[in-house]
Design a protein around this motif. Structure first.
Motif, PDB file in Angstrom:
ATOM      1  N   ALA A  67       0.830  -1.210   0.000  1.00  0.00           N
ATOM      2  CA  ALA A  67       0.000   0.000   0.000  1.00  0.00           C
ATOM      3  C   ALA A  67       0.865   1.262   0.000  1.00  0.00           C
ATOM      4  CB  ALA A  67      -0.928  -0.003   1.217  1.00  0.00           C
ATOM      5  N   TRP A  68       1.912   1.245   0.794  1.00  0.00           N
ATOM      6  CA  TRP A  68       2.809   2.414   0.850  1.00  0.00           C
ATOM      7  C   TRP A  68       3.481   2.649  -0.498  1.00  0.00           C
ATOM      8  CZ3 TRP A  68       4.058   6.455   3.791  1.00  0.00           C
ATOM      9  CH2 TRP A  68       5.288   7.078   3.582  1.00  0.00           C
ATOM     10  N   HIS A  69       3.938   1.581  -1.114  1.00  0.00           N
ATOM     11  CA  HIS A  69       4.630   1.717  -2.391  1.00  0.00           C
ATOM     12  C   HIS A  69       3.664   2.086  -3.515  1.00  0.00           C
ATOM     13  CE1 HIS A  69       7.729   1.022  -5.413  1.00  0.00           C
ATOM     14  NE2 HIS A  69       6.848   0.302  -6.097  1.00  0.00           N
ATOM     15  N   ALA A  70       2.499   1.457  -3.548  1.00  0.00           N
ATOM     16  CA  ALA A  70       1.550   1.699  -4.635  1.00  0.00           C
ATOM     17  C   ALA A  70       0.983   3.106  -4.603  1.00  0.00           C
ATOM     18  CB  ALA A  70       0.407   0.678  -4.563  1.00  0.00           C
ATOM     19  N   ALA A  71       0.926   3.719  -3.420  1.00  0.00           N
ATOM     20  CA  ALA A  71       0.337   5.062  -3.299  1.00  0.00           C
ATOM     21  C   ALA A  71       1.372   6.167  -3.401  1.00  0.00           C
ATOM     22  CB  ALA A  71      -0.410   5.182  -1.967  1.00  0.00           C
ATOM     23  N   ARG A  72       2.600   5.834  -3.793  1.00  0.00           N
ATOM     24  CA  ARG A  72       3.665   6.835  -3.781  1.00  0.00           C
ATOM     25  C   ARG A  72       3.394   7.982  -4.741  1.00  0.00           C
ATOM     26  NH1 ARG A  72       5.097   2.909  -7.219  1.00  0.00           N
ATOM     27  NH2 ARG A  72       6.294   3.435  -9.110  1.00  0.00           N
ATOM     28  N   ALA A  73       2.654   7.728  -5.829  1.00  0.00           N
ATOM     29  CA  ALA A  73       2.394   8.768  -6.824  1.00  0.00           C
ATOM     30  C   ALA A  73       1.044   9.433  -6.634  1.00  0.00           C
ATOM     31  CB  ALA A  73       2.457   8.167  -8.226  1.00  0.00           C
ATOM     32  N   ARG A  74       0.369   9.138  -5.500  1.00  0.00           N
ATOM     33  CA  ARG A  74      -0.982   9.656  -5.318  1.00  0.00           C
ATOM     34  C   ARG A  74      -1.080  10.785  -4.310  1.00  0.00           C
ATOM     35  NH1 ARG A  74      -5.027   6.603  -7.604  1.00  0.00           N
ATOM     36  NH2 ARG A  74      -4.125   5.327  -9.244  1.00  0.00           N
ATOM     37  N   GLY A  75       0.008  11.348  -3.884  1.00  0.00           N
ATOM     38  CA  GLY A  75      -0.056  12.441  -2.920  1.00  0.00           C
ATOM     39  C   GLY A  75       0.109  11.935  -1.500  1.00  0.00           C
ATOM     40  N   GLN A  76       0.545  12.833  -0.612  1.00  0.00           N
ATOM     41  CA  GLN A  76       0.862  12.454   0.753  1.00  0.00           C
ATOM     42  C   GLN A  76      -0.376  11.991   1.511  1.00  0.00           C
ATOM     43  OE1 GLN A  76       3.836  12.180   1.803  1.00  0.00           O
ATOM     44  NE2 GLN A  76       3.508  11.725   3.961  1.00  0.00           N
ATOM     45  N   MET A  77      -1.511  12.668   1.345  1.00  0.00           N
ATOM     46  CA  MET A  77      -2.707  12.299   2.094  1.00  0.00           C
ATOM     47  C   MET A  77      -3.190  10.904   1.700  1.00  0.00           C
ATOM     48  SD  MET A  77      -6.347  14.315   2.416  1.00  0.00           S
ATOM     49  CE  MET A  77      -5.552  15.667   3.271  1.00  0.00           C
ATOM     50  N   VAL A  78      -3.222  10.634   0.399  1.00  0.00           N
ATOM     51  CA  VAL A  78      -3.653   9.321  -0.064  1.00  0.00           C
ATOM     52  C   VAL A  78      -2.719   8.240   0.454  1.00  0.00           C
ATOM     53  CG1 VAL A  78      -4.025   7.893  -2.109  1.00  0.00           C
ATOM     54  CG2 VAL A  78      -4.764  10.277  -2.095  1.00  0.00           C
ATOM     55  N   ARG A  79      -1.443   8.524   0.442  1.00  0.00           N
ATOM     56  CA  ARG A  79      -0.467   7.522   0.895  1.00  0.00           C
ATOM     57  C   ARG A  79      -0.648   7.210   2.372  1.00  0.00           C
ATOM     58  NH1 ARG A  79       6.030   7.864  -0.485  1.00  0.00           N
ATOM     59  NH2 ARG A  79       6.311   5.608  -0.755  1.00  0.00           N
ATOM     60  N   VAL A  80      -0.900   8.225   3.187  1.00  0.00           N
ATOM     61  CA  VAL A  80      -1.100   8.016   4.622  1.00  0.00           C
ATOM     62  C   VAL A  80      -2.375   7.230   4.882  1.00  0.00           C
ATOM     63  CG1 VAL A  80      -1.587   9.199   6.795  1.00  0.00           C
ATOM     64  CG2 VAL A  80       0.246  10.022   5.323  1.00  0.00           C
ATOM     65  N   LEU A  81      -3.466   7.610   4.203  1.00  0.00           N
ATOM     66  CA  LEU A  81      -4.728   6.902   4.396  1.00  0.00           C
ATOM     67  C   LEU A  81      -4.620   5.438   3.990  1.00  0.00           C
ATOM     68  CD1 LEU A  81      -7.366   9.540   3.193  1.00  0.00           C
ATOM     69  CD2 LEU A  81      -7.026   8.692   5.523  1.00  0.00           C
ATOM     70  N   ALA A  82      -4.008   5.178   2.840  1.00  0.00           N
ATOM     71  CA  ALA A  82      -3.894   3.805   2.362  1.00  0.00           C
ATOM     72  C   ALA A  82      -3.048   2.960   3.300  1.00  0.00           C
ATOM     73  CB  ALA A  82      -3.307   3.791   0.954  1.00  0.00           C
ATOM     74  N   THR A  83      -1.923   3.501   3.732  1.00  0.00           N
ATOM     75  CA  THR A  83      -1.022   2.733   4.596  1.00  0.00           C
ATOM     76  C   THR A  83      -1.629   2.513   5.970  1.00  0.00           C
ATOM     77  OG1 THR A  83       0.841   3.732   3.418  1.00  0.00           O
ATOM     78  CG2 THR A  83       1.314   2.634   5.502  1.00  0.00           C
ATOM     79  N   ALA A  84      -2.189   3.578   6.567  1.00  0.00           N
ATOM     80  CA  ALA A  84      -2.776   3.447   7.900  1.00  0.00           C
ATOM     81  C   ALA A  84      -3.977   2.511   7.880  1.00  0.00           C
ATOM     82  CB  ALA A  84      -3.186   4.825   8.421  1.00  0.00           C
ATOM     83  N   GLY A  85      -4.823   2.621   6.856  1.00  0.00           N
ATOM     84  CA  GLY A  85      -5.990   1.752   6.775  1.00  0.00           C
ATOM     85  C   GLY A  85      -5.622   0.295   6.606  1.00  0.00           C
ATOM     86  N   THR A  86      -4.647   0.017   5.764  1.00  0.00           N
ATOM     87  CA  THR A  86      -4.228  -1.370   5.536  1.00  0.00           C
ATOM     88  C   THR A  86      -3.614  -1.982   6.790  1.00  0.00           C
ATOM     89  OG1 THR A  86      -3.807  -0.867   3.206  1.00  0.00           O
ATOM     90  CG2 THR A  86      -2.801  -2.864   4.091  1.00  0.00           C
ATOM     91  N   SER A  87      -2.726  -1.242   7.445  1.00  0.00           N
ATOM     92  CA  SER A  87      -2.077  -1.781   8.649  1.00  0.00           C
ATOM     93  C   SER A  87      -3.093  -1.990   9.766  1.00  0.00           C
ATOM     94  CB  SER A  87      -0.962  -0.843   9.103  1.00  0.00           C
ATOM     95  OG  SER A  87      -1.481   0.445   9.416  1.00  0.00           O
ATOM     96  N   ALA A  88      -4.044  -1.049   9.940  1.00  0.00           N
ATOM     97  CA  ALA A  88      -5.056  -1.204  10.989  1.00  0.00           C
ATOM     98  C   ALA A  88      -5.951  -2.409  10.718  1.00  0.00           C
ATOM     99  CB  ALA A  88      -5.897   0.073  11.086  1.00  0.00           C
ATOM    100  N   ALA A  89      -6.334  -2.579   9.454  1.00  0.00           N
ATOM    101  CA  ALA A  89      -7.171  -3.725   9.108  1.00  0.00           C
ATOM    102  C   ALA A  89      -6.439  -5.039   9.344  1.00  0.00           C
ATOM    103  CB  ALA A  89      -7.614  -3.623   7.653  1.00  0.00           C
ATOM    104  N   ALA A  90      -5.156  -5.098   9.010  1.00  0.00           N
ATOM    105  CA  ALA A  90      -4.382  -6.329   9.188  1.00  0.00           C
ATOM    106  C   ALA A  90      -4.252  -6.694  10.658  1.00  0.00           C
ATOM    107  CB  ALA A  90      -3.004  -6.168   8.544  1.00  0.00           C
TER     108      ALA A  90
END
Length: 722
Positions: free
Chosen positions: A80-103
């Motif tokens: 998630a962190w790598h895939a969102a690298r080109a989507r802006g800082q906010m998107v990257r934080v949301l994607a990474t935090a959401g994935t880790s919390a869900a896991a």
């Protein structure tokens, strides 16, 4: 009736458009479902995993499951962190935090039971928080008229274009994307420019203006390049002139004549340089159709140059009489013109011959004193020669090439202007001897090719696309501006004739080396107008001054110059400009940088630029002690202890001014801020106080802000306090 929003006109929607809009709302609503569906699937998935892999009687099996689940969760978080690298800082934080919390929740809930308290409450609250954040982000995407808006959609469109793309970098209203061109030339990438422009334009509320995308090749690595996307059109209207940029400064500093399409100031560097990057003296060829704005460009250069203390200015106009230079003639050291066209051309040719001799004389003088080229403080003023309709004056192509080569060696910059620099007006080889080119609106692509180099045109420079519809819009390609910006258009400030006419006179005459080499043409004019010689610039760049009579026909100035002594920085900057320069510049930057990326923290630290001299072990500067006549300027020391925070910031600025610094970025004060234990927002407030006090001027947007130091005001104010 149509309404205007963000400078763009919009018409009332038709029934068909409203139906389409309703359909788009439905599509936008569907975009919110996946993340909520994924959250809803977590409890059943946790229950199923628990039933399959969790056995309370088999500790080893359960432990292996837990370890495997942790590894999978960590891997998904990294993806998630790598895939969102080109989507802006906010998107990257949301994607990474959401994935880790869900896991993490999925692992714990599968072990303990997803429907047991408090795990289902944690799931419910976490799902609302994470999914709600995604929904808010998507709902607000694209809102606003001049910001990037649909940032994710823009970056998706970029990465779907031709070439192999790197990570896009968003800078306010501009996106810069590295591109790998190993599979083709810049022309291949350029071929997809309009298609890419159309796709991105469709994703912005107001669309993109034509020519918003430029493609440039890396000057050092042939297979690399950069695509620049300017999402806000700063060329739509001209920017009011804020006044001259550096009154009393050196000609070695940039002169500011306008604004680039991406909001950055358009600057020219006239003298050459030996370090850090060698650069020759700028010979500038200005071309463009009649009415494209070349005259205003020339007047702005005249106003900027005449405000510097270590330069002499000659303006030659063989065709228009005093029409072009009338508002600003009182600031020209030697204006060459005549109402009679025949006499004007004869005077201009005599002046040009004299300037050639001056180039030889100055080159000899510099060589005798150990200089390879003109440098600030060398003992002579730099010479700027502005020539209208240059092609009518050169007797031959060889004569023009000899003039340019000789003047470059002698510290003389030739700024020539003409309407059509075609082969029948100016020889191609002579035209190539100009190091820089400024191309205003042209009639067709062929005329553009006579002014701009192929590199700029291949990258997308196309002044023929606006012709005469945007007076003052132009492209610049040459020394002092990195090649990556040659295809970004700029527009001159809107300088009114009344503003220029109200500037105080700065005519100082020519120095003895230049004047004696030119000879009779200048001597006759100087005698007629009561202009004396000025001595050479000495003392490491001190202002020149007018001196008394010399042998021959050289007259003495009969009346003292109006205003402050020539070259001295006046007590207030407003003495050298109409209105207040700082207010004008601040208003200009407020207009240009009003559209800042929503993800940028206004109070966040700026990038650090290495502007502060290294620590020398000296004590912190004493802001109450005046600088002695024989005392070396102290180097600023960041290791401060005790005292009031605001006073220590002021003391640091005083130390920078005494050390000769002319500007700094907020990031340069990071060590000072750490020592004080203060926040970036506190520092911003302190610097705003110093702006109101007249010590500083802030330029640039929040991410690229730089503060200009007004040395005279800082030191004089500090002396008054002491």
């Amino acid at each position: 009736m149509g309404k205007r929003r963000g400078g763009r006109s919009t018409a009332a929607p038709s029934p068909a458009a409203m139906q389409q809009h309703g359909g788009s709302l439905g599509a936008r609503a569907l975009e919110h479902l996946p993340v909520w569906a994924a959250a809803a699937a977590l409890p059943p998935a946790a229950w199923g995993l628990g039933e399959l892999f969790v056995d309370p009687t088999n500790v080893m099996s359960t432990g292996l499951y837990g370890a495997g689940a942790l590894a999978v969760g960590g891997a998904l978080t990294g993806v998630a962190w790598h895939a969102a690298r080109a989507r802006g800082q906010m998107v990257r934080v949301l994607a990474t935090a959401g994935t880790s919390a869900a896991a993490v929740w999925e692992l714990v809930a599968s072990l303990a039971g997803p429907f047991q308290a408090p795990y289902w409450q944690i799931w419910a609250g976490g799902s609302i928080a994470v999914c709600g954040s995604w929904s808010i982000k998507r709902a607000l995407r694209g809102q606003g008229s001049d910001t990037l808006g649909d940032e994710e959609g823009i970056l998706t469109a970029i990465t779907a274009g031709r070439g192999r793309w790197g990570r896009p970098v968003v800078e306010g209203s501009t996106v810069r994307v590295p591109v790998h061109m190993s599979e083709g030339t810049p022309a291949v990438v350029q071929a997809g420019r309009e298609d890419l422009e159309a796709r991105i334009s469709a994703r912005l509320p107001g669309g993109l203006h034509p020519g918003a995308i430029t493609v440039t090749r890396d000057p050092q690595v042939a297979h690399l390049g950069e695509v620049t996307i300017a999402t806000v059109d700063h060329l739509r209207t001209s920017t009011p002139w804020p006044g001259t940029s550096r009154p009393g400064g050196s000609i070695a500093d940039p002169i500011v004549v306008g604004v680039y399409a991406d909001g950055r100031p358009m600057q020219l560097l006239l003298p050459g340089a030996e370090s850090p990057e060698p650069r020759p003296v700028l010979h500038l060829l200005t071309g463009g159709a009649s009415g494209s704005g070349k005259s205003v460009f020339g007047r702005l250069i005249t106003a900027e140059v005449s405000d510097r203390h270590d330069v002499e200015l000659i303006v030659i106009d063989p065709t228009k009489g005093i029409q072009t230079i009338a508002p600003i003639e009182h600031r020209i050291d030697w204006p060459v013109w005549d109402a009679d066209p025949t006499k004007a051309k004869a005077k201009s040719k005599d002046a040009l011959a004299g300037i050639y001799r001056a180039g030889l004389a100055k080159a000899n003088w510099l060589g005798e004193h150990g200089y390879d080229q003109w440098l600030p403080g060398c003992g002579l003023p730099f010479t700027v020669v502005q020539i209208e309709e240059l092609a009518t004056l050169a007797s031959s192509a060889q004569a023009l090439k000899d003039l340019l080569a000789t003047c470059r060696s002698g510290g003389i910059g030739i700024l020539g202007s003409l309407q059509r620099p075609t082969w029948d007006n100016i020889d191609t080889s002579a035209r190539n001897n100009f190091g820089g080119a400024a191309c205003f609106g042209t009639r067709d692509e062929a005329e553009t090719g006579h002014v701009l180099p192929d590199e700029a045109i291949d990258a997308g420079a196309a002044p023929h696309q606006w012709g005469l519809t945007m007076p003052g819009a132009f492209y610049y390609a040459g020394p002092g501006v990195e090649q990556g910006r040659w295809a970004i258009p700029a527009r001159t400030f809107d300088a009114q004739r009344e503003q220029l006419a109200a500037l105080p006179p700065t005519r100082r005459g020519l120095c003895s080396v230049t004047a004696e080499a030119i000879g009779a043409p200048y001597a006759a004019w100087a005698a007629q107008h009561g202009v004396g010689l000025r001595e050479s610039v000495t003392g490491g760049g001190q202002p020149p001054s007018v001196i008394g009579p010399r042998p021959g026909n050289w007259p003495t100035r009969t009346t003292p110059p109006a205003g402050p002594p020539v070259g001295d920085v006046p007590a207030t900057r407003s003495d050298l400009t109409t209105g207040n320069y700082e207010e004008g510049l601040a208003a200009m930057w407020e207009q240009l940088t009003s559209d800042i990326d929503a993800d940028v923290d206004p109070d966040g630290p700026d990038p650090v630029v290495d502007m502060i001299p290294p620590e020398t072990g000296e004590s912190a500067p004493d802001i109450d002690a005046p600088l002695g006549a024989d005392e070396d300027p102290p180097t600023p020391d960041l290791r401060l202890a005790g005292g009031n925070g605001a006073a220590r910031v002021r003391g640091h600025i005083v130390g920078l001014a005494r050390a000769g610094a002319v500007e700094f970025a907020p990031g340069d004060l990071a060590d000072l801020l750490t020592a004080l234990g203060r926040s970036a927002s506190w520092l911003s407030k302190q610097l705003n106080v110093l702006i109101e006090r007249g010590w500083l001027t802030a330029v640039g947007n929040t991410r690229n802000r730089v503060y200009l130091i007004h040395t005279h005001e800082v030191l004089s104010d500090d002396t008054d306090e002491s």
